[in-house]
Enzyme design. Structure first.
Site, PDB file in Angstrom:
ATOM      1  N   THR A 203       6.582 -30.550  30.094  1.00  0.00           N
ATOM      2  CA  THR A 203       5.236 -29.996  30.252  1.00  0.00           C
ATOM      3  C   THR A 203       5.123 -29.359  31.629  1.00  0.00           C
ATOM      4  O   THR A 203       5.571 -29.925  32.634  1.00  0.00           O
ATOM      5  CB  THR A 203       4.161 -31.079  30.074  1.00  0.00           C
TER       6      THR A 203
ATOM      7  N   PHE B 243       2.732 -28.058  34.577  1.00  0.00           N
ATOM      8  CA  PHE B 243       1.398 -28.251  35.155  1.00  0.00           C
ATOM      9  C   PHE B 243       1.181 -27.189  36.222  1.00  0.00           C
ATOM     10  O   PHE B 243       2.137 -26.786  36.888  1.00  0.00           O
ATOM     11  CB  PHE B 243       1.297 -29.621  35.842  1.00  0.00           C
TER      12      PHE B 243
END
Ligand code: PEP
Ligand code: MN
Length: 629
Positions: A528, A530
């Site tokens: 992921t 960010f």
């Protein structure tokens, strides 16, 4: 022994207990955990352990089974993070210490320091007192060398790691050095160990040439028993029958040390192998094995080095090694941060323009956003959790937090659209990015068995990421939660053996829950990304990535014309995503990430051309992708 204190013990009772223990000549270490407070008690206790159980305020006495006490995990279950100025050794960010074997000459030393700093080292190594096998070899420059090291720190901001070979050098070490190295040959020089224990500065304790792990930890115990807890262990190869390499690197020491002690461990692949081309492979293996960092010899002209030239990396090789470690680190849940020192110095500056320099994230402690926050900003930056992404943006917008950190994209399930919409809505800048590997675990209470589970809690995206695993259990009810860590919290509070959560190992540990099954995501390449948002710019210097949003007119070729500008100018597009414009059905905004600093003067004309070809245009920010320049 470990004294587990009664819940609700008062400070006064604690003080009384300490007095009783001190009268027995014990060293006491108070450790406050989430659920209980313990006293680690070390010393030659003459009385029976049962005696201590009768003392007021004591709930239980647990003997420490190991011969080393203060360094043992039994006494200190959480890993220690050792602070050296702005550098944290033992946290989620890898620490790379680099420099020549010995300080030889001022200009050359400064040049090596500039190079290793540029490629991401956070501390500088270099010996001024060299314990050489032969008395006829170069013995180091002594204080002259320390003065050069002090100059290195002054110019580059790199903290200094250097070897101390005799207690008579104590004053010099206090004056010039940030981390005192105890070399392999001195690991059992007990007077020296006691001396660095009393100095109190962080100590890098190398493993002796033929020392067992137990002997090594007993040496660390000497330093801690003098009151200095700042010990970093360093495995540098041991002597075996094998003579092809200078020593044999015992990488098993990494998981063994991690189990036995709370102290951080770094690897020295240079002395372990003695051969330049063997250094990088072993450094990569060290990080994959879970080491907290490396110490590596680098030299601009190793052919002329006065010691250990054949094992010193050229700066270019060091650069390549750092690029590799940058890629490997997230795989094992860590980060190599090229802007480490720069970030720290900016965060350290008092901020006059706003109330607080804290960071806000969505989720509860233990969530992936929290982890991203620690990995981007370090262990000590104040952070605060929010109950929604919108709240994160609002805090930063209003100035009640300096930074926010939000997930924008997952490598398997795609974009987190809510955050793309919030980026459009708010006038904030993207000032950084960080990528985390997402490993999911099935987590339950002690005593829960997978066969008895009826309901599983987690974030809806997580259910998608674990689809194959969950399909094997169609009887499970999947219940959506705000974030992964709060799902663990919920299962803990429900106190029900038929429920489980899906979250990170860290969340399981934080909430004292059990990992029932590990790595249950369908694809292990699950990352992921960010972004960090702020009202102001963050890092100085050149940027290498930009994010923009635009819309084009509803005409044939309109999008193509914008893309052509990138193609004609050799600008690499790393993301292109469309989002519906809420007020205009079937019309779209394009979110584009480019591998350039669009704010740089060099791109002024291109920027103008782009604006001409678009109807709406907004720069979300220019920032630095992890890797240097
Ligand atoms: C050194 O780091 O330069 C050194 C002498 O290391 P060791 O004590 O591990 O041989
Ligand atoms: Mn050396």
């Amino acid at each position: 022994m470990i004294l587990v204190l009664k819940k609700g013990i008062t400070e006064e009772e604690k003080d009384k207990l300490k007095q009783v223990l001190r009268a027995e000549n014990c060293i006491i270490k108070e450790i406050e955990g989430v659920e209980e407070t313990i006293f680690g008690v070390v010393g030659k206790v003459k009385k029976d352990l049962r005696h201590f159980e009768t003392l007021p305020g004591v709930a239980k006495v647990i003997p420490i089974s190991k011969s080393y006490k203060l360094v043992s995990r039994e006494l200190h279950p959480e890993p220690s993070v050792i602070n050296v100025g702005d550098v944290e050794i033992g946290g989620d960010r890898l620490v790379v210490i680099a420099g020549p074997c010995a300080v030889e000459e001022r200009e050359r030393t400064l040049e090596i320091a500039r190079q290793v700093r540029k490629y991401g080292a956070v501390l500088f190594r270099g010996g001024a007192f060299k314990p050489r096998t032969s008395p006829y070899s170069f013995q180091g420059l002594g204080e002259e060398g320390l003065k050069i090291l002090a100059e290195v720190r002054e110019e580059t901001g790199l903290g200094i790691v250097t070897e101390m070979t005799s207690p008579s050098q104590a004053d010099l070490m206090i004056k010039y050095v940030d981390v005192i190295q105890i070399g392999a040959r001195n690991m059992q020089n007990f007077e020296l160990l006691k001396c660095v224990g009393r100095i109190g500065k962080p100590v890098l304790l190398k493993r002796g040439l033929s020392a067992t792990i137990e002997e090594w930890l007993m040496s660390a115990e000497y330093i801690l028993s003098e009151g200095n807890e700042n010990v970093i262990l360093c495995e540098r190869g041991i002597r075996t029958f094998e003579r092809y390499t200078r020593n044999t690197l015992d990488l098993t020491a990494v998981p063994v040390i991690k189990k036995l002690t709370h102290l951080p461990i770094i690897i020295d692949p240079s002395h372990a192998t003695g051969l330049r081309e063997k250094v990088s492979p072993m450094a990569r293996a060290a990080i994959a094995a879970g080491a907290d960092g490396i110490i590596v010899e680098v030299h601009t002209n190793p052919e002329e080095a006065l010691s250990d030239g054949p094992q010193s990396l050229y700066p270019e090789q060091f650069k390549q090694l750092m690029r590799d470690l940058y890629v490997i680190a997230p795989v094992v849940g860590k980060q190599l941060d090229y802007a480490y020192l720069e970030k720290a110095s900016i965060l350290r500056k008092p901020r006059t323009d706003r109330a607080t320099s804290r960071v806000v994230y969505h989720g509860v402690p233990g969530s992936f956003s929290h982890r991203a926050c620690i990995q981007f900003f370090g262990e000590n930056t104040p952070s605060q959790h929010c109950s929604s992404f919108r709240e994160v943006f609002e805090h930063v917008d209003m100035g009640s937090a300096s930074f926010g950190i939000v997930p924008v994209e997952n490598s398997l399930t795609g974009s987190i659209h809510e955050n793309y919409d919030l980026l459009l809505e708010h006038d904030l800048k993207i000032v950084g990015e960080i990528t985390l590997r997402i490993k999911h675990n099935l987590i339950g209470k002690e005593g829960t068995s997978i066969e008895n589970i009826r309901a599983v809690y987690s974030h809806p995206q997580v259910f998608q990421q674990c689809r194959e695993y969950l399909e094997k259990h169609p009887e499970w009810d999947l219940v959506a939660c705000q974030d992964t860590a709060s799902s663990v919290q919920r299962v803990k509070e429900a106190d029900n053996l038929h429920e489980a959560a899906i979250a990170s190992k860290e969340a399981a540990k934080l909430y004292k829950m059990k990992v029932l099954d590990e790595g249950i995501e369908t694809n292990p390449r699950n990352y992921t990304r960010f972004v960090v948002i702020s009202r102001d710019d963050f890092l100085n210097g050149s940027k290498n990535k930009s994010s923009i949003i635009y819309s084009v007119s509803n005409k044939p070729g309109a999008l193509y014309e914008t893309l052509k500008i990138f193609a004609d100018n050799q600008i690499n597009l790393v993301k292109l995503e469309s989002r519906p414009i809420h007020s205009q059905p079937w019309e779209y905004l394009f979110y584009v990430d480019l591998e350039i600093d669009i704010m740089d003067d060099e791109y002024k004309e291109i920027l103008e051309k782009l604006k001409e070809k678009t109807e709406f245009f907004k720069i979300l920010g220019s920032y630095r992708k992890g890797i240097e320049g």
